[in-house]
Design a protein around this motif. Structure first.
Motif, PDB file in Angstrom:
ATOM      1  N   GLU A  31       0.848  -1.211   0.000  1.00 44.11           N
ATOM      2  CA  GLU A  31       0.000   0.000   0.000  1.00 44.11           C
ATOM      3  C   GLU A  31       0.881   1.258   0.000  1.00 44.11           C
ATOM      4  O   GLU A  31       0.660   2.183  -0.783  1.00 44.11           O
ATOM      5  CB  GLU A  31      -0.923  -0.048   1.241  1.00 44.11           C
ATOM      6  N   TRP A  32       1.917   1.294   0.853  1.00 45.24           N
ATOM      7  CA  TRP A  32       2.776   2.493   0.926  1.00 45.24           C
ATOM      8  C   TRP A  32       3.497   2.697  -0.409  1.00 45.24           C
ATOM      9  O   TRP A  32       3.507   3.795  -0.968  1.00 45.24           O
ATOM     10  CB  TRP A  32       3.814   2.377   2.058  1.00 45.24           C
ATOM     11  N   SER A  35       1.055   3.739  -3.232  1.00 41.67           N
ATOM     12  CA  SER A  35       0.458   5.071  -3.087  1.00 41.67           C
ATOM     13  C   SER A  35       1.513   6.188  -3.188  1.00 41.67           C
ATOM     14  O   SER A  35       1.208   7.292  -3.613  1.00 41.67           O
ATOM     15  CB  SER A  35      -0.309   5.179  -1.764  1.00 41.67           C
ATOM     16  N   HIS A  36       2.766   5.896  -2.826  1.00 38.79           N
ATOM     17  CA  HIS A  36       3.806   6.936  -2.890  1.00 38.79           C
ATOM     18  C   HIS A  36       4.591   6.951  -4.193  1.00 38.79           C
ATOM     19  O   HIS A  36       5.273   7.935  -4.489  1.00 38.79           O
ATOM     20  CB  HIS A  36       4.790   6.788  -1.722  1.00 38.79           C
ATOM     21  N   THR A  37       4.526   5.826  -4.967  1.00 36.85           N
ATOM     22  CA  THR A  37       5.373   5.773  -6.165  1.00 36.85           C
ATOM     23  C   THR A  37       4.674   5.225  -7.408  1.00 36.85           C
ATOM     24  O   THR A  37       5.145   5.454  -8.518  1.00 36.85           O
ATOM     25  CB  THR A  37       6.599   4.842  -5.934  1.00 36.85           C
ATOM     26  N   GLY A  38       3.610   4.459  -7.252  1.00 38.49           N
ATOM     27  CA  GLY A  38       2.963   3.787  -8.388  1.00 38.49           C
ATOM     28  C   GLY A  38       3.625   2.464  -8.747  1.00 38.49           C
ATOM     29  O   GLY A  38       3.240   1.806  -9.710  1.00 38.49           O
ATOM     30  N   ILE A  39       4.642   2.050  -7.960  1.00 39.34           N
ATOM     31  CA  ILE A  39       5.376   0.813  -8.269  1.00 39.34           C
ATOM     32  C   ILE A  39       4.671  -0.402  -7.642  1.00 39.34           C
ATOM     33  O   ILE A  39       4.263  -0.354  -6.479  1.00 39.34           O
ATOM     34  CB  ILE A  39       6.836   0.910  -7.731  1.00 39.34           C
ATOM     35  N   GLY A  40       4.557  -1.480  -8.465  1.00 37.88           N
ATOM     36  CA  GLY A  40       3.973  -2.709  -7.948  1.00 37.88           C
ATOM     37  C   GLY A  40       4.986  -3.846  -7.890  1.00 37.88           C
ATOM     38  O   GLY A  40       4.874  -4.750  -7.076  1.00 37.88           O
ATOM     39  N   ALA A  41       5.979  -3.793  -8.784  1.00 39.02           N
ATOM     40  CA  ALA A  41       6.991  -4.860  -8.856  1.00 39.02           C
ATOM     41  C   ALA A  41       8.245  -4.308  -9.524  1.00 39.02           C
ATOM     42  O   ALA A  41       8.248  -3.175 -10.023  1.00 39.02           O
ATOM     43  CB  ALA A  41       6.458  -6.039  -9.667  1.00 39.02           C
ATOM     44  N   ARG A  42       9.290  -5.102  -9.520  1.00 36.59           N
ATOM     45  CA  ARG A  42      10.523  -4.763 -10.249  1.00 36.59           C
ATOM     46  C   ARG A  42      11.138  -6.095 -10.688  1.00 36.59           C
ATOM     47  O   ARG A  42      10.870  -7.148 -10.067  1.00 36.59           O
ATOM     48  CB  ARG A  42      11.517  -3.921  -9.414  1.00 36.59           C
ATOM     49  N   HIS A  43      11.965  -6.046 -11.740  1.00 35.17           N
ATOM     50  CA  HIS A  43      12.636  -7.258 -12.224  1.00 35.17           C
ATOM     51  C   HIS A  43      14.110  -7.153 -11.849  1.00 35.17           C
ATOM     52  O   HIS A  43      14.734  -6.101 -12.044  1.00 35.17           O
ATOM     53  CB  HIS A  43      12.462  -7.397 -13.729  1.00 35.17           C
ATOM     54  N   ILE A  44      14.640  -8.241 -11.312  1.00 34.01           N
ATOM     55  CA  ILE A  44      16.009  -8.211 -10.777  1.00 34.01           C
ATOM     56  C   ILE A  44      16.867  -9.254 -11.504  1.00 34.01           C
ATOM     57  O   ILE A  44      16.464 -10.419 -11.640  1.00 34.01           O
ATOM     58  CB  ILE A  44      15.999  -8.523  -9.248  1.00 34.01           C
ATOM     59  N   ALA A  45      18.037  -8.805 -11.949  1.00 34.27           N
ATOM     60  CA  ALA A  45      18.942  -9.701 -12.703  1.00 34.27           C
ATOM     61  C   ALA A  45      19.605 -10.715 -11.767  1.00 34.27           C
ATOM     62  O   ALA A  45      19.916 -10.405 -10.611  1.00 34.27           O
ATOM     63  CB  ALA A  45      20.013  -8.860 -13.404  1.00 34.27           C
ATOM     64  N   ASP A  46      19.827 -11.925 -12.312  1.00 32.98           N
ATOM     65  CA  ASP A  46      20.612 -12.931 -11.582  1.00 32.98           C
ATOM     66  C   ASP A  46      22.005 -12.393 -11.292  1.00 32.98           C
ATOM     67  O   ASP A  46      22.498 -11.557 -12.043  1.00 32.98           O
ATOM     68  CB  ASP A  46      20.794 -14.185 -12.458  1.00 32.98           C
ATOM     69  N   GLU A  47      22.647 -12.973 -10.286  1.00 37.47           N
ATOM     70  CA  GLU A  47      23.992 -12.497  -9.903  1.00 37.47           C
ATOM     71  C   GLU A  47      24.999 -12.555 -11.045  1.00 37.47           C
ATOM     72  O   GLU A  47      25.936 -11.767 -11.113  1.00 37.47           O
ATOM     73  CB  GLU A  47      24.523 -13.369  -8.761  1.00 37.47           C
ATOM     74  N   THR A  48      24.826 -13.509 -11.947  1.00 37.80           N
ATOM     75  CA  THR A  48      25.798 -13.682 -13.044  1.00 37.80           C
ATOM     76  C   THR A  48      25.563 -12.699 -14.185  1.00 37.80           C
ATOM     77  O   THR A  48      26.356 -12.648 -15.126  1.00 37.80           O
ATOM     78  CB  THR A  48      25.694 -15.104 -13.623  1.00 37.80           C
ATOM     79  N   VAL A  49      24.467 -11.942 -14.138  1.00 41.61           N
ATOM     80  CA  VAL A  49      24.099 -11.064 -15.260  1.00 41.61           C
ATOM     81  C   VAL A  49      24.533  -9.631 -14.958  1.00 41.61           C
ATOM     82  O   VAL A  49      24.172  -9.063 -13.919  1.00 41.61           O
ATOM     83  CB  VAL A  49      22.565 -11.121 -15.498  1.00 41.61           C
TER      84      VAL A  49
END
Ligand code: ACO
Length: 344
Positions: A31-32, A35-49
């Motif tokens: 919720e925070w 409501s403060h950013t519009g962000i719902g998710a993010r994609h994160i690269a594997d350690e080797t990438v």
């Protein structure tokens, strides 16, 4: 001469981290963050990438799109790569500190053996600056014809995952466009390609967003023990205020300099840092929310990659018509800001 975008591509790591995933380890909530950013998710690269891996994937997809859409005569990525004269890569998260340039790594792996390679480091304004730089370098030379412009980031590597104010904001990804220099439109024909750009900076605000350790100002010393890896430190409120002003004035100035009105612009693609920043700027200028394209809910802030990822999404979805006027606008650490006006 005209500088046209003839293909686009993007690479987003498959690992998706939701706000709820973050809230399991951090004092925050879906919720925070929403409501403060519009962000719902993010994609994160594997350690080797690394950033160059995402950049290379985005570049290859761009070249494939150019071939499949019939925008070029070359039939293979290898042959097309050899025709590229210039690779400009905007990034805040170079593979290596200082040397070699990340664009060089991409150039080598792509087989773009005739291309010069340059990194541009102006934080999140990187793609906007890179596009204008590439256009200038194409226009000034009688020989250069094609440029690949890439924005690529693995911001997860520079994120302090214990700092709830900043870590919820960032994601990894890359986007690219292939530029071609074409004949100027004849008299009576419509303009094409990159029309104009605004590039600006306000270095007096450099302390508002920085990675303090590791550079020549504060290098790591041998034997030194550090508690935390270097990470982005940010005065969120100061950056927010700068961003709203920068976006507002860049949109106003691009329209004024080109002598056009908002109604002439089909779509505005802002840097995806915080939906509230875009909405606040839109409110000041009386721009309806629908005019802006936002995908921040899915990817969060991918810095230099956010605008080319958005361009590719819209392009592949068939949302751009030939002749549409597209505006990009953004800001970043430095502090920097800018925008481009492009006829699709
Ligand atoms: N979850 C829950 N609470 C939080 C979180 C969180 N993730 N983050 C901050 N809070 C709390 C704060 O501690 C504060 O609590 P308090 O009132 O008890 O002290 C409260 O929420 C309000 O904090 P603010 O910092 O005032 O919140 P704000 O509404 O300004 O939003 C934000 C913070 C999202 C960081 C905003 O300022 C922003 O987007 N700034 C611009 C950031 C940006 O675009 N950076 C670009 C970097 S990209 C680049 O160039 C690499």
């Amino acid at each position: 001469m005209a500088i046209e975008i003839i293909a686009t591509g993007r690479a987003v790591p498959p690992k998706r981290v939701t706000n709820d995933d973050l809230a399991e380890k951090l004092d925050t909530s879906d919720e925070w963050i929403r409501s403060h950013t519009g962000i719902g998710a993010r994609h994160i690269a594997d350690e080797t990438v690394a950033s160059s891996d995402l950049a290379l994937e985005a570049a290859q997809k761009t070249l494939l799109w150019a071939i499949e859409s019939g925008s070029v005569q070359e039939k293979t990525i290898t042959r097309l790569a050899e025709t590229i004269d210039l690779i400009i890569l905007g990034t805040t998260t170079q593979d290596y500190y200082g040397c070699p340039a990340t664009s060089c790594i991409v150039q080598g792996k792509l087989g773009a053996k005739n291309a010069a390679a340059i990194d541009i480091s102006v934080a999140c304004s990187g793609f906007i600056y890179s596009l204008e730089t590439a256009a200038g370098l194409l226009l000034i030379s009688p020989i250069r014809k094609r440029a690949l412009v890439i924005g690529a980031e693995t911001l997860s590597r520079l994120t302090d995952w214990d700092d709830r104010q900043s870590c919820v904001l960032f994601g990894d990804g890359a986007g690219a466009v292939l530029l071609e220099k074409t004949q100027a439109p004849l008299k009576g024909q419509k303009k094409r390609g990159l029309l104009r750009s605004i590039l600006g900076a306000d270095g007096s605000g450099s302390e508002h967003l920085m990675i303090r350790r590791g550079g020549s100002r504060a290098p790591f010393k041998s034997g030194e023990t550090v508690d935390k890896a270097p990470s982005i430190e940010m005065d969120g409120r100061a950056v927010y205020n700068f961003a709203v002003n920068a976006i507002t004035s860049t949109i106003e100035n691009l329209l004024k300099e080109e002598g056009i009105g908002l109604k002439d612009v089909a779509r505005i693609i802002p840097h995806q840092a915080n939906a509230r920043i875009v909405q606040a700027a839109g409110k000041r200028l009386g721009i309806p929310d629908e005019k802006f394209y936002l995908n921040i809910e899915e990817y969060a802030n991918t810095s230099c990659a956010s605008i080319p990822i958005a361009l590719d999404e819209l392009n592949r979805a068939g949302e751009f018509k030939k002749g549409d006027l597209i505006m990009t606008v953004g800001f970043g650490g430095g502090l920097t800001f800018g925008g481009n006006l492009i006829i699709w």
